[in-house]
Design an enzyme around this catalytic site. Structure first.
Site, PDB file in Angstrom:
ATOM      1  N   GLY A  47      -8.123   4.498 -32.964  1.00  0.00           N
ATOM      2  CA  GLY A  47      -8.497   5.507 -31.965  1.00  0.00           C
ATOM      3  C   GLY A  47      -9.992   5.723 -31.791  1.00  0.00           C
ATOM      4  O   GLY A  47     -10.447   6.045 -30.701  1.00  0.00           O
ATOM      5  N   GLU A 100     -14.633  10.597 -35.397  1.00  0.00           N
ATOM      6  CA  GLU A 100     -13.196  10.691 -35.094  1.00  0.00           C
ATOM      7  C   GLU A 100     -12.968  10.851 -33.600  1.00  0.00           C
ATOM      8  O   GLU A 100     -13.791  11.446 -32.900  1.00  0.00           O
ATOM      9  CB  GLU A 100     -12.582  11.895 -35.819  1.00  0.00           C
ATOM     10  N   ASP A 101     -11.842  10.344 -33.127  1.00  0.00           N
ATOM     11  CA  ASP A 101     -11.464  10.561 -31.734  1.00  0.00           C
ATOM     12  C   ASP A 101     -11.027  12.010 -31.525  1.00  0.00           C
ATOM     13  O   ASP A 101     -11.451  12.670 -30.598  1.00  0.00           O
ATOM     14  CB  ASP A 101     -10.374   9.572 -31.294  1.00  0.00           C
ATOM     15  N   ASP A 104      -7.017  17.276 -35.032  1.00  0.00           N
ATOM     16  CA  ASP A 104      -5.845  18.035 -34.580  1.00  0.00           C
ATOM     17  C   ASP A 104      -5.434  18.983 -35.713  1.00  0.00           C
ATOM     18  O   ASP A 104      -5.987  20.074 -35.839  1.00  0.00           O
ATOM     19  CB  ASP A 104      -4.767  17.006 -34.212  1.00  0.00           C
ATOM     20  N   THR A 105      -4.529  18.574 -36.594  1.00  0.00           N
ATOM     21  CA  THR A 105      -4.204  19.420 -37.755  1.00  0.00           C
ATOM     22  C   THR A 105      -5.368  19.452 -38.744  1.00  0.00           C
ATOM     23  O   THR A 105      -5.468  20.362 -39.556  1.00  0.00           O
ATOM     24  CB  THR A 105      -2.961  18.896 -38.500  1.00  0.00           C
ATOM     25  N   GLY A 106      -6.226  18.437 -38.723  1.00  0.00           N
ATOM     26  CA  GLY A 106      -7.330  18.341 -39.670  1.00  0.00           C
ATOM     27  C   GLY A 106      -6.959  17.606 -40.948  1.00  0.00           C
ATOM     28  O   GLY A 106      -7.823  17.344 -41.791  1.00  0.00           O
ATOM     29  N   LYS A 132      -8.935  20.005 -31.352  1.00  0.00           N
ATOM     30  CA  LYS A 132      -7.806  20.845 -30.924  1.00  0.00           C
ATOM     31  C   LYS A 132      -7.638  21.946 -31.975  1.00  0.00           C
ATOM     32  O   LYS A 132      -6.767  21.862 -32.836  1.00  0.00           O
ATOM     33  CB  LYS A 132      -6.544  19.997 -30.780  1.00  0.00           C
ATOM     34  N   ASP A 160      -3.874   7.201 -27.948  1.00  0.00           N
ATOM     35  CA  ASP A 160      -2.736   6.422 -27.462  1.00  0.00           C
ATOM     36  C   ASP A 160      -1.436   7.211 -27.472  1.00  0.00           C
ATOM     37  O   ASP A 160      -1.298   8.215 -28.165  1.00  0.00           O
ATOM     38  CB  ASP A 160      -2.548   5.193 -28.350  1.00  0.00           C
ATOM     39  N   ARG A 166      -4.952   3.461 -24.560  1.00  0.00           N
ATOM     40  CA  ARG A 166      -6.251   3.633 -25.219  1.00  0.00           C
ATOM     41  C   ARG A 166      -7.393   3.235 -24.291  1.00  0.00           C
ATOM     42  O   ARG A 166      -8.503   3.747 -24.406  1.00  0.00           O
ATOM     43  CB  ARG A 166      -6.351   2.750 -26.472  1.00  0.00           C
TER      44      ARG A 166
HETATM   45  P1  IMP Z   1      -4.851  15.141 -37.522  1.00  0.00           P
HETATM   46  O1  IMP Z   1      -3.605  15.910 -37.141  1.00  0.00           O
HETATM   47  O2  IMP Z   1      -6.088  15.977 -37.320  1.00  0.00           O
HETATM   48  O3  IMP Z   1      -4.733  14.614 -38.913  1.00  0.00           O
HETATM   49  O4  IMP Z   1      -4.966  13.911 -36.543  1.00  0.00           O
HETATM   50  C1  IMP Z   1      -4.280  12.740 -36.848  1.00  0.00           C
HETATM   51  C2  IMP Z   1      -4.305  11.754 -35.752  1.00  0.00           C
HETATM   52  O5  IMP Z   1      -3.312  12.118 -34.811  1.00  0.00           O
HETATM   53  C3  IMP Z   1      -5.548  11.606 -34.919  1.00  0.00           C
HETATM   54  O6  IMP Z   1      -6.568  10.840 -35.521  1.00  0.00           O
HETATM   55  C4  IMP Z   1      -4.961  10.868 -33.733  1.00  0.00           C
HETATM   56  O7  IMP Z   1      -4.833   9.506 -34.037  1.00  0.00           O
HETATM   57  C5  IMP Z   1      -3.612  11.509 -33.605  1.00  0.00           C
HETATM   58  N1  IMP Z   1      -3.616  12.515 -32.537  1.00  0.00           N
HETATM   59  C6  IMP Z   1      -3.787  13.838 -32.631  1.00  0.00           C
HETATM   60  N2  IMP Z   1      -3.721  14.424 -31.419  1.00  0.00           N
HETATM   61  C7  IMP Z   1      -3.515  13.419 -30.540  1.00  0.00           C
HETATM   62  C8  IMP Z   1      -3.369  13.369 -29.103  1.00  0.00           C
HETATM   63  O8  IMP Z   1      -3.421  14.374 -28.361  1.00  0.00           O
HETATM   64  N3  IMP Z   1      -3.174  12.136 -28.566  1.00  0.00           N
HETATM   65  C9  IMP Z   1      -3.119  10.990 -29.312  1.00  0.00           C
HETATM   66  N4  IMP Z   1      -3.253  10.996 -30.653  1.00  0.00           N
HETATM   67  C10 IMP Z   1      -3.440  12.200 -31.252  1.00  0.00           C
HETATM   68 MG    MG Z   2      -7.608   9.041 -35.161  1.00  0.00          MG
END
Ligand code: IMP
Ligand code: MG
Length: 181
Positions: A47, A100-101, A104-106, A132, A160, A166
């Site tokens: 990503g 990072e792209d 989200d949850t972190g 987010k 994606d 992507r």
């Molecule tokens: P985390 O929840 O912060 O650990 O994010 C984990 C991964 O979930 C990110 O690096 C993305 O690859 C994927 N992700 C989170 N939100 C999105 C979204 O809105 N679209 C696509 N991938 C997402």
């Molecule tokens: Mg990612």
């Protein structure tokens, strides 16, 4: 190059021009903050690929690139983050920006920061294109943020849906009926 909005998307939230302008600003900030340092930009495949490519070219400073890959996990189902591709270069004593792209949850960044810290970098900061904040589970320190986003599933510019979209040059939200969560 894909130009028409895929039918799984409802609208473009960040245009290509807005993305490129913000990435240039972030690149200038990072270059200024790490002037004269041994700077490494590290991203997470796949990503972060597009963001890293543009961000690194917006950094008017010598910079080295490296890549990590992690396995997918399902939040809330007890999954954990696992590294499937480790760094190629030693980062001991270097200044590292984890690129990072999206945060989200972190949980991914939280895990990767502890992993990178174990290699004793001189400095370690996080740069995310998208944040987010409403979905955060693990609090993570973010130094550079491109855009704060609502709780929508996003595609494009690296993000994606099952491996696709992507390569869209903008960030778009998915139609609600397409999102399977
Ligand atoms: P985390 O929840 O912060 O650990 O994010 C984990 C991964 O979930 C990110 O690096 C993305 O690859 C994927 N992700 C989170 N939100 C999105 C979204 O809105 N679209 C696509 N991938 C997402
Ligand atoms: Mg990612």
């Amino acid at each position: 190059m894909p130009t028409t909005l895929p039918d799984v998307c409802d609208r473009v939230l960040i245009t290509e021009a807005a993305l490129q302008e913000r990435v240039r600003e972030l690149g200038s900030s990072i270059a200024a903050d790490f002037d004269g340092e041994d700077l490494r930009l590290i991203t997470v495949l796949k990503g972060g690929l597009f963001f890293l490519a543009d961000l690194s070219r917006a950094c008017a400073a010598p910079v080295a690139l490296d890549f990590l890959a992690v396995s997918q996990y399902t939040p809330g189902v007890g999954g954990t983050v696992r590294v499937t591709k480790d760094l190629s270069d030693d980062i001991g004593g270097a200044c590292v920006v984890l690129v990072e792209d999206v945060v989200d949850t972190g949980l991914t960044v939280h895990y990767l920061l502890s992993l990178l810290r174990a290699h004793s970098p001189k400095r370690l900061e996080v740069c995310t294109l998208l944040d987010k904040p409403s979905r955060r589970i693990a609090e993570v320190p973010i130094t550079y943020t491109g855009f704060s986003m609502p709780d929508r599933f996003l595609v494009g510019y690296g993000l994606d849906l099952s491996g696709r979209y992507r390569n869209l040059p903008y960030i778009a939200s998915l139609r609600d009926e397409v999102v399977l969560r």
